[in-house]
Design an enzyme around this catalytic site. Structure first.
Site: not given
Ligand code: UD1
Ligand code: CA
Length: 462
Positions: A12, A18, A81, A107, A144, A356, A371, A445
């Site tokens: 997280a 985006r 990640t 997410d 992915g 209120k 009111y 009145r």
């Molecule tokens: C990632 C996967 C992808 C998969 C997808 C599913 C990788 C490289 N790719 O892509 O294969 O299909 O999730 O939803 O893992 N986060 C961190 N620190 C970082 C980067 C990310 O905590 O440095 C967290 C983000 O906040 C998020 C989660 O990791 O909660 C996933 O990261 P995100 O950048 O959304 O990965 P995707 O591009 O969706």
């Molecule tokens: Ca994601």
């Protein structure tokens, strides 16, 4: 399944660019709660140990939101990640045991507990080194891709930006939910490189590394792609919210609530409704709203943090917030109950009445066009049409007190602070500036003046 050896890590730390928001993505709300709340619930359903949330962007806000529901690992820079997951290693390696590590994302709010249970079973039965959730959506989008060999074994995951044309065409995608064993996982995470299109440490590269070591990796293919649906944009936030609320309404119907048109209501996941209550189309029910049994929630009613006891009727177009409504009470159509309104049993609030900070005793009625603010009203009071509590002198708010069994005639103004004693009457059209003793009649009145023949004489003047 609740196993205290399972460690859950929730990624997280990313901002979620985006979303085009100043607020971190996982704190955006869907169905009345932040996205991460759903993931925390899921973690709590499968492990007794509080999950480790990897935080980075807006870490104070995330930590404040999640509080004692989680432990925290900090990722100072968002290097991918794989790097994010590695930040949880010190907390997990404290025990020095090889434990299963479930990886979730902050997410991804729609995963079902049953799916995780199937993931655990597959992992255990195969004695796998890693087991992941995959899915086959109509559009593989930016997920992915899951690459399998000729005999169908998972061999690696390739990110879209690193994929060949052939790999782009693969429809089975990585859901981002994984189960690993801690020893192998952290050993491999420490050896990852950033030699890829995004220059990041990819968690997904752990899969290929395990397979190269001859370890067994499996993917649990979920039928419903919602299970691993990741929110990356506002459109996806809306889609997730819709699904969360659809599931909640379905559960409420299973529990005995009638929805005349379940597709046209907005019911947040925090809303509780008792059996045999009927909800009409375009109701918007939000927050900590609790509705009793045998109630009727009419068309286009908007409730936020409202408590309704059994057999309440809320008619068309009523708006209520921070309000408590007693049993057998009836409100609306088109009433506006603002914060601090408390209605006793069998109270009737009719059309175009605004309240209120007002307490209404049992069996009291304000049926039309009034009111009532900053007021304390006893039981069995009748408030005539068009009654106004004049609670504001331009500087301060003042209180109106109507004791029990009071009768307020129509079109009266009660200039606060003012008290009308038990059983007293206020004549219609009065402006009451002084307290009225119990049992009295008070009117203010102008006496009526009648001039006989006046109209005929005026006509004859021409
Ligand atoms: C990632 C996967 C992808 C998969 C997808 C599913 C990788 C490289 N790719 O892509 O294969 O299909 O999730 O939803 O893992 N986060 C961190 N620190 C970082 C980067 C990310 O905590 O440095 C967290 C983000 O906040 C998020 C989660 O990791 O909660 C996933 O990261 P995100 O950048 O959304 O990965 P995707 O591009 O969706
Ligand atoms: Ca994601």
């Amino acid at each position: 399944m609740s196993d205290d050896t399972i460690e859950v890590v929730i990624l997280a730390a990313g901002l979620g660019t985006r979303m085009k928001s100043s607020k971190i993505k996982i704190l955006h709300r869907a169905g009345g709660r932040a996205l991460i709340d759903y993931v925390l619930d899921l973690a709590a359903a499968v492990s007794n140990r509080p999950p480790i949330v990897v935080i980075g962007h807006q870490r104070e806000a995330v930590q404040q939101h999640c509080g004692a529901r989680a432990r925290y690992a900090i990722q100072d820079e968002q290097l991918g990640t794989g790097h994010a997951l590695l930040q949880a290693a010190p907390l997990i390696e404290e025990t020095a045991r090889d434990v299963p590590v479930l990886v979730l994302s902050g997410d991804v709010p729609l995963t079902r507990r049953e799916t995780l249970e199937r993931l655990f079973a597959m992992h255990r039965d195969g004695a796998n080194a890693a087991t992941l959730v995959s899915m086959i959506p109509d559009d593989p989008g930016r997920y992915g891709r899951v690459v399998r060999d000729g005999s169908g074994r998972v061999v690696r995951i390739v990110e879209l930006k690193d994929s060949s044309e052939a790999e782009k065409a693969i429809r089975e995608v990585n859901g981002g939910i994984y189960l690993f064993q801690s020893r192998d996982l952290f050993r491999i995470l420490r050896s990852l490189s950033t030699d890829n299109a995004q220059g990041e440490y990819y968690l997904t590269d752990v899969i290929a590394a395990l397979v190269r070591d001859g370890r067994r990796v499996e993917a649990l293919v979920v039928i419903d792609p919602a299970e691993a649906f990741g929110v990356n944009s506002r459109a996806e936030l809306a889609a997730a919210e819709k699904e969360l609320m659809r599931r909640h309404v379905t559960q409420l119907m299973d529990d005995g609530v009638t929805f005349r048109d379940p597709d046209s209501v907005l019911v947040e996941t925090t809303v509780r409704i008792g059996a045999d209550t009927i909800v009409y189309p375009f109701a918007v029910l939000e927050g900590e709203t609790t509705i009793g049994r045998d109630c009727e929630i009419g068309p286009a009613v908007h409730l936020r943090n409202v408590r309704i006891a059994d057999r309440g009727t809320i008619r068309t177009g009523t708006v209520a917030e921070e309000t408590s409504i007693g049993e057998d009470a009836s409100v609306g159509p088109h009433a506006h109950l603002r914060p601090g309104t408390i209605l006793g049993a069998r109270v009737k609030i009719g059309n175009f009445v605004e309240t209120k900070k007002a307490i209404f005793g049992d069996d009291t009625k304000a049926s039309h066009l009034s009111y009532i603010g900053d007021a304390e009203i006893g039981a069995r009071v009748n408030i005539g049409a068009g009654t106004i509590t004049c609670n504001y002198d331009g500087v301060r708010k003042h209180k109106t007190i109507l004791e029990e069994d009071v009768f307020i005639g129509s079109d009266s103004q009660l200039i606060a602070p003012v008290r009308v004693g038990k059983g007293a009457y206020v004549g219609a059209g009065s402006t009451i500036t002084k307290d009225v003793p119990a049992g009295a009649l008070s009117l203010s009145r102008m006496p009526q003046k009648t001039i006989e023949g006046w109209a005929d004489r005026r006509r004859n003047e021409k």
